[in-house]
Design a protein around this motif. Structure first.
Motif, PDB file in Angstrom:
ATOM      1  N   ARG A 103       0.850  -1.184   0.000  1.00 26.32           N
ATOM      2  CA  ARG A 103       0.000   0.000   0.000  1.00 26.32           C
ATOM      3  C   ARG A 103       0.889   1.240   0.000  1.00 26.32           C
ATOM      4  O   ARG A 103       1.898   1.306   0.685  1.00 26.32           O
ATOM      5  CB  ARG A 103      -0.869  -0.012   1.257  1.00 26.32           C
ATOM      6  N   HIS A 131       0.341   7.015   3.076  1.00 23.35           N
ATOM      7  CA  HIS A 131      -0.740   7.996   3.151  1.00 23.35           C
ATOM      8  C   HIS A 131      -0.129   9.391   3.216  1.00 23.35           C
ATOM      9  O   HIS A 131       0.755   9.646   4.016  1.00 23.35           O
ATOM     10  CB  HIS A 131      -1.593   7.721   4.390  1.00 23.35           C
ATOM     11  N   ASP A 148      -7.001  16.246   6.597  1.00 30.05           N
ATOM     12  CA  ASP A 148      -6.685  15.252   7.622  1.00 30.05           C
ATOM     13  C   ASP A 148      -6.417  15.922   8.957  1.00 30.05           C
ATOM     14  O   ASP A 148      -6.839  15.445  10.005  1.00 30.05           O
ATOM     15  CB  ASP A 148      -5.450  14.432   7.235  1.00 30.05           C
ATOM     16  N   ASP A 179      -6.517   7.874  12.715  1.00 29.73           N
ATOM     17  CA  ASP A 179      -6.817   6.650  11.981  1.00 29.73           C
ATOM     18  C   ASP A 179      -6.715   6.943  10.494  1.00 29.73           C
ATOM     19  O   ASP A 179      -6.929   8.077  10.062  1.00 29.73           O
ATOM     20  CB  ASP A 179      -8.260   6.188  12.244  1.00 29.73           C
ATOM     21  N   PHE A 180      -6.447   5.907   9.693  1.00 23.62           N
ATOM     22  CA  PHE A 180      -6.533   6.062   8.248  1.00 23.62           C
ATOM     23  C   PHE A 180      -7.996   6.223   7.868  1.00 23.62           C
ATOM     24  O   PHE A 180      -8.870   5.534   8.402  1.00 23.62           O
ATOM     25  CB  PHE A 180      -5.934   4.850   7.524  1.00 23.62           C
ATOM     26  N   LYS A 181      -8.280   7.123   6.951  1.00 25.85           N
ATOM     27  CA  LYS A 181      -9.670   7.371   6.525  1.00 25.85           C
ATOM     28  C   LYS A 181     -10.324   6.134   5.935  1.00 25.85           C
ATOM     29  O   LYS A 181     -11.516   5.924   6.081  1.00 25.85           O
ATOM     30  CB  LYS A 181      -9.712   8.477   5.475  1.00 25.85           C
ATOM     31  N   ASP A 182      -9.515   5.302   5.248  1.00 26.08           N
ATOM     32  CA  ASP A 182     -10.092   4.135   4.570  1.00 26.08           C
ATOM     33  C   ASP A 182     -10.303   2.950   5.505  1.00 26.08           C
ATOM     34  O   ASP A 182     -10.715   1.880   5.076  1.00 26.08           O
ATOM     35  CB  ASP A 182      -9.250   3.723   3.369  1.00 26.08           C
ATOM     36  N   GLY A 183     -10.006   3.121   6.797  1.00 23.09           N
ATOM     37  CA  GLY A 183     -10.223   2.056   7.764  1.00 23.09           C
ATOM     38  C   GLY A 183      -9.097   1.042   7.854  1.00 23.09           C
ATOM     39  O   GLY A 183      -9.199   0.070   8.596  1.00 23.09           O
ATOM     40  N   SER A 184      -8.023   1.243   7.089  1.00 21.82           N
ATOM     41  CA  SER A 184      -6.878   0.329   7.164  1.00 21.82           C
ATOM     42  C   SER A 184      -6.308   0.351   8.574  1.00 21.82           C
ATOM     43  O   SER A 184      -6.373   1.374   9.257  1.00 21.82           O
ATOM     44  CB  SER A 184      -5.779   0.762   6.193  1.00 21.82           C
TER      45      SER A 184
END
Length: 86
Positions: A5, A8, A14, A42-47
């Protein structure tokens, strides 16, 4: 083709989100000498994982960081003493 990945990128949007943790570092010889040096989201995409933005590091820093939940009243003084134990 890599399956890793990509890192970020922190955007101004953010930084406007409420951090999940406040990052503190030991900044003096006394047990209560901890200063806020950044925040974690937290990562926005839920990772799984967090991204961390450090704004400073103390001189003669020993490398210890702690992640604490943000205080609801905006005060930077933690309600409990931080032990230097792992």
């Amino acid at each position: 083709m890599s399956t890793a990945r990509s890192l970020h990128q922190v955007t101004p949007a953010d930084e406007k989100r409420q951090p999940v943790f406040i990052v503190r570092a030991k900044d003096g010889p006394n047990p209560q000498d901890w200063g806020t040096v950044g925040a974690a989201w937290d990562f926005k995409d839920g990772s799984p994982g967090y991204f961390v933005k450090l704004k400073s590091l103390p001189l003669q820093w020993d490398g210890t960081l702690v992640f604490l939940p943000p205080l609801s009243n905006g005060d930077e003084t933690p309600t409990r003493q931080i032990d230097n134990e792992q």
